[in-house]
Scaffold this motif. Sequence first.
Motif, mmCIF file in Angstrom:
data_model
loop_
_atom_site.group_PDB
_atom_site.id
_atom_site.type_symbol
_atom_site.label_atom_id
_atom_site.label_comp_id
_atom_site.label_asym_id
_atom_site.label_seq_id
_atom_site.Cartn_x
_atom_site.Cartn_y
_atom_site.Cartn_z
ATOM 1 N N ARG A 110 0.889 -1.410 -0.012
ATOM 2 C CA ARG A 110 -0.167 -0.012 0.192
ATOM 3 C C ARG A 110 0.844 0.980 0.012
ATOM 4 O O ARG A 110 0.516 2.203 -0.579
ATOM 5 N N VAL A 111 1.885 1.260 0.462
ATOM 6 C CA VAL A 111 2.939 2.464 0.550
ATOM 7 C C VAL A 111 3.434 2.669 -0.882
ATOM 8 O O VAL A 111 3.524 3.742 -1.186
ATOM 9 N N LYS A 112 3.781 1.536 -1.401
ATOM 10 C CA LYS A 112 4.178 1.790 -2.735
ATOM 11 C C LYS A 112 3.113 2.101 -3.793
ATOM 12 O O LYS A 112 3.456 2.984 -4.540
ATOM 13 N N LEU A 113 2.017 1.913 -3.524
ATOM 14 C CA LEU A 113 0.776 2.135 -4.387
ATOM 15 C C LEU A 113 0.699 3.834 -4.433
ATOM 16 O O LEU A 113 0.214 4.269 -5.031
ATOM 17 N N ILE A 114 0.865 4.308 -3.087
ATOM 18 C CA ILE A 114 0.612 5.802 -2.880
ATOM 19 C C ILE A 114 1.981 6.546 -3.233
ATOM 20 O O ILE A 114 1.980 7.893 -2.930
ATOM 21 N N GLY A 115 2.923 5.865 -3.617
ATOM 22 C CA GLY A 115 4.288 6.600 -4.106
ATOM 23 C C GLY A 115 4.966 7.059 -2.739
ATOM 24 O O GLY A 115 5.738 7.980 -2.951
ATOM 25 N N GLY A 116 4.831 6.407 -2.017
ATOM 26 C CA GLY A 116 5.732 6.454 -0.619
ATOM 27 C C GLY A 116 6.829 5.472 -0.493
ATOM 28 O O GLY A 116 6.992 4.720 -1.355
ATOM 29 N N ASP A 117 7.411 5.567 0.663
ATOM 30 C CA ASP A 117 8.183 4.446 0.987
ATOM 31 C C ASP A 117 8.264 4.339 2.454
ATOM 32 O O ASP A 117 7.832 5.352 3.322
ATOM 33 N N ILE A 118 8.849 3.237 2.981
ATOM 34 C CA ILE A 118 8.779 2.878 4.532
ATOM 35 C C ILE A 118 10.124 2.413 5.111
ATOM 36 O O ILE A 118 10.616 1.370 4.085
ATOM 37 N N GLU A 119 10.423 2.515 6.285
ATOM 38 C CA GLU A 119 11.636 2.083 6.893
ATOM 39 C C GLU A 119 11.068 1.514 8.108
ATOM 40 O O GLU A 119 10.366 1.830 8.841
ATOM 41 N N ILE A 120 11.513 0.312 8.532
ATOM 42 C CA ILE A 120 11.414 -0.807 9.498
ATOM 43 C C ILE A 120 12.712 -1.090 10.178
ATOM 44 O O ILE A 120 13.572 -1.596 9.731
ATOM 45 N N HIS A 121 12.725 -0.534 11.363
ATOM 46 C CA HIS A 121 13.991 -0.616 12.324
ATOM 47 C C HIS A 121 13.436 -1.630 13.610
ATOM 48 O O HIS A 121 12.693 -1.048 14.305
ATOM 49 N N SER A 122 13.960 -2.668 13.735
ATOM 50 C CA SER A 122 13.528 -3.581 14.994
ATOM 51 C C SER A 122 14.792 -4.396 15.202
ATOM 52 O O SER A 122 15.695 -4.759 14.200
ATOM 53 N N ALA A 123 14.739 -4.941 16.387
ATOM 54 C CA ALA A 123 15.706 -6.024 16.970
ATOM 55 C C ALA A 123 15.052 -6.687 18.010
ATOM 56 O O ALA A 123 14.402 -6.071 18.844
ATOM 57 N N LEU A 124 15.514 -7.759 18.291
ATOM 58 C CA LEU A 124 14.880 -8.672 19.419
ATOM 59 C C LEU A 124 15.176 -7.916 20.709
ATOM 60 O O LEU A 124 16.269 -7.496 21.120
ATOM 61 N N GLY A 125 14.086 -7.959 21.522
ATOM 62 C CA GLY A 125 14.313 -7.074 22.721
ATOM 63 C C GLY A 125 14.446 -5.570 22.604
ATOM 64 O O GLY A 125 14.510 -4.863 23.700
ATOM 65 N N ALA A 126 14.188 -4.891 21.497
ATOM 66 C CA ALA A 126 14.540 -3.480 21.385
ATOM 67 C C ALA A 126 13.566 -2.864 20.678
ATOM 68 O O ALA A 126 13.640 -1.662 20.431
ATOM 69 N N GLY A 127 12.273 -3.360 20.707
ATOM 70 C CA GLY A 127 10.991 -2.876 20.080
ATOM 71 C C GLY A 127 11.185 -2.483 18.631
ATOM 72 O O GLY A 127 12.293 -3.016 18.212
ATOM 73 N N THR A 128 10.134 -1.534 18.001
ATOM 74 C CA THR A 128 10.181 -1.453 16.500
ATOM 75 C C THR A 128 9.875 -0.104 16.365
ATOM 76 O O THR A 128 9.239 0.591 16.964
ATOM 77 N N GLU A 129 10.657 0.335 15.141
ATOM 78 C CA GLU A 129 10.118 1.511 14.872
ATOM 79 C C GLU A 129 9.704 1.735 13.214
ATOM 80 O O GLU A 129 10.584 1.022 12.383
ATOM 81 N N ILE A 130 8.596 2.245 12.947
ATOM 82 C CA ILE A 130 8.247 2.340 11.619
ATOM 83 C C ILE A 130 8.059 3.628 11.097
ATOM 84 O O ILE A 130 7.522 4.521 11.790
ATOM 85 N N LYS A 131 8.797 4.155 10.141
ATOM 86 C CA LYS A 131 8.938 5.428 9.504
ATOM 87 C C LYS A 131 8.189 5.326 7.950
ATOM 88 O O LYS A 131 8.642 4.544 7.198
ATOM 89 N N LEU A 132 6.890 6.135 7.797
ATOM 90 C CA LEU A 132 6.201 6.019 6.555
ATOM 91 C C LEU A 132 6.565 7.510 6.062
ATOM 92 O O LEU A 132 6.251 8.295 6.520
ATOM 93 N N ARG A 133 7.020 7.446 4.666
ATOM 94 C CA ARG A 133 7.134 8.969 4.078
ATOM 95 C C ARG A 133 6.360 8.705 2.872
ATOM 96 O O ARG A 133 6.495 8.061 1.874
#
Length: 257
Positions: free
Chosen positions: A225-248
């Motif tokens: 869906r991000v690709k369809l609206i012409g954007g991009d997404i970054e996902i940063h995560s590691a075991l035990g360190a939570g998750t960060e999702i950035k949608l541009r």
Amino acid sequence: METSNIEVVLAVLFGSLILALIGVFMFVMVIVYQKRKIKNIREQQRLITQYEQAVLKAKVEMREETLKYVGQELHDNVGQVLSLIKLYLSQPEIQQKAAIRQLIDQAISDIRSLSQDLNINRVEQYSLSDFIEQELNKVHKAGLVKTSFESMGACEPLNMHDRLMISRIFQECINNILKHAEAKHIFVKLFTVDGTCMLSVVDDGVGFETTAAHLGSGLINIYDRVKLIGGDIEIHSALGAGTEIKLRIPRLTFAEN
């Protein structure tokens, strides 16, 4: 004289051949151009169809999500309040009138809130910021995860379909957190940087290995869906360190404050 005539004939033939070759080349180029043009038109039509199908699917999913939430709220909250009212009415003592009146007011308030949630078109009626805040309030109200929301700058897509897609992407991010992250806090930011809309969703959950995460259907839907609206997404995560999702989303037109 004959040699001169032969040279003239050869020159004419050679010139004719060159012109014929140029004509053939131009003809082939026109055909290639037309084929590429038709291919591009078909690709554009395919992308438009794919986008429209994704929008329709997002609408259906949001409707299902809303009905599921409303059904749960009716069962857990409104149903419980009405049961208490029934219990009080079975023992109509003077000192219970105030409690009954308070419960009735609470039931009315809950039903009004649910009637607003039942409006499937609320994405069209509320700003993106308001929609995100309402969704987070639902999560916070459930008492499972604490939420925080910060909105800065003008980040309001004028295209209703894009707003729907972003709203659904956000819902999928939150659903993934609730299903898998075991998080205690969710931090959301909506802001603009140099005319670009940014949506950040961070949790303090268990995290995951991002290399294996692409197999999940939830994340696949988000990426598509991000690709369809012409954007991009970054996902940063590691075991035990939570998750960060950035949608541009760089190519949307935003309303001004």
